[in-house]
Design a protein around this motif. Structure first.
Motif, mmCIF file in Angstrom:
data_model
loop_
_atom_site.group_PDB
_atom_site.id
_atom_site.type_symbol
_atom_site.label_atom_id
_atom_site.label_comp_id
_atom_site.label_asym_id
_atom_site.label_seq_id
_atom_site.Cartn_x
_atom_site.Cartn_y
_atom_site.Cartn_z
ATOM 1 N N ALA A 191 -20.378 56.613 79.810
ATOM 2 C CA ALA A 191 -19.413 56.584 78.765
ATOM 3 C C ALA A 191 -19.044 55.393 78.380
ATOM 4 C CB ALA A 191 -18.437 57.420 79.403
ATOM 5 N N SER B 141 -20.825 58.998 75.205
ATOM 6 C CA SER B 141 -19.448 59.341 74.507
ATOM 7 C C SER B 141 -18.616 58.075 74.150
ATOM 8 C CB SER B 141 -18.720 60.498 75.166
ATOM 9 O OG SER B 141 -19.234 61.766 75.057
ATOM 10 N N TYR B 142 -17.800 57.831 73.320
ATOM 11 C CA TYR B 142 -16.871 56.858 73.361
ATOM 12 C C TYR B 142 -15.532 57.424 73.731
ATOM 13 C CZ TYR B 142 -20.537 53.964 71.116
ATOM 14 O OH TYR B 142 -21.508 53.262 70.756
ATOM 15 N N VAL B 143 -14.747 56.886 74.689
ATOM 16 C CA VAL B 143 -13.669 57.576 75.186
ATOM 17 C C VAL B 143 -12.826 56.569 75.485
ATOM 18 C CG1 VAL B 143 -13.072 58.674 77.240
ATOM 19 C CG2 VAL B 143 -15.373 58.962 76.419
ATOM 20 N N ILE C 263 -17.736 64.677 80.511
ATOM 21 C CA ILE C 263 -17.806 63.829 79.406
ATOM 22 C C ILE C 263 -19.248 63.498 79.046
ATOM 23 C CG2 ILE C 263 -17.415 61.280 78.767
ATOM 24 C CD1 ILE C 263 -14.996 61.397 80.653
ATOM 25 N N ASP D 28 -14.784 59.583 70.556
ATOM 26 C CA ASP D 28 -15.339 61.167 70.915
ATOM 27 C C ASP D 28 -14.354 61.979 71.537
ATOM 28 O OD1 ASP D 28 -18.047 61.006 69.678
ATOM 29 O OD2 ASP D 28 -18.309 59.634 71.248
#
Length: 222
Positions: free
Chosen positions: A43, A21-23, A17, A99
């Motif tokens: 994240a 990141s947007y998870v 990751i 993402d």
């Protein structure tokens, strides 16, 4: 047969990751990924019921049951976390602002099709937000055991269960291997060192392509 534990699969997936990141982490097994972010990398985790930037699960006894994720499990908050209506949360998903989505699976096809809910008596009773996630997130990964409890392959030529999404999965992290999906084929990237290619193929319901050297799948004891 040696295989990775669920914690080890989650750890391996967490290593890929990208920072910032947007998870979204799917209900259940994928939630473990939040525990294994590499040091110095962050994240921002999203949940469909309206939280952005939650952290690890609280210690037993420290739960605040006003703070739960979409799976009704208690979460902690990171500095700067925010709350919003679930309709706004789904607008984030459907608007392409995530993402990555990491989901569990009953079956994954070599075409990237995903089946992660079931109409059976022990299955997840409805597809829920997963159908939005697999088509709203920019990338979709799956974490799963390589085979079912009775030893049948979960990676197949075609899914047999109701689909969550079509041609949506790009990488699968299993208890035996890391496999990419490219041009509607399973491409082997990593495998457990003690497992031969023939053994892994016998546990996979579609052909594994091996375009080059296969890295050893090595994870820490957890």
């Amino acid at each position: 047969m040696q295989k990775l534990t669920n914690n080890q699969i989650a750890w391996r997936a967490a290593q890929d990751i990208a920072d910032g990141s947007y998870v979204n982490l799917g209900i259940g097994f994928p939630e473990k990924i939040a525990q294994y972010q590499p040091p110095g990398r962050e994240a921002i985790f999203h949940t469909e019921n309206g939280i952005l930037d939650f952290g690890e699960s609280p210690a037993p006894g420290d739960e605040d049951w006003d703070l739960i994720n979409a799976g009704k499990r208690a979460v902690t908050l990171r500095p700067g976390a925010s709350f919003f209506h679930h309709a706004d949360s789904f607008a984030m998903v459907r608007g392409g602002h995530l993402d990555l989505a990491v989901l569990g699976a009953y079956e994954v096809a070599e075409t990237g099709d995903l089946a992660n809910w079931s109409t059976g008596p022990k299955g997840v009773p409805a597809v829920g937000g997963a159908m939005d996630l697999v088509h709203g997130a920019r990338r979709v990964a799956v974490i799963t055991d390589h085979v079912t409890k009775d030893g049948r392959p979960k990676l197949l030529r075609r899914c047999t269960l109701p689909l969550t999404g079509v041609a949506c999965v790009t990488r699968v992290y299993t208890s035996l291997a890391v496999i990419d999906i490219e041009n509607a084929r399973f491409v082997l990237r990593e495998k457990l060192p003690a497992l031969s290619l023939d053994e892994l193929q016998s546990l996979t319901g579609a052909e594994l392509l091996v375009p080059g050297p296969v890295a050893d799948l090595v994870v820490p004891e957890l």
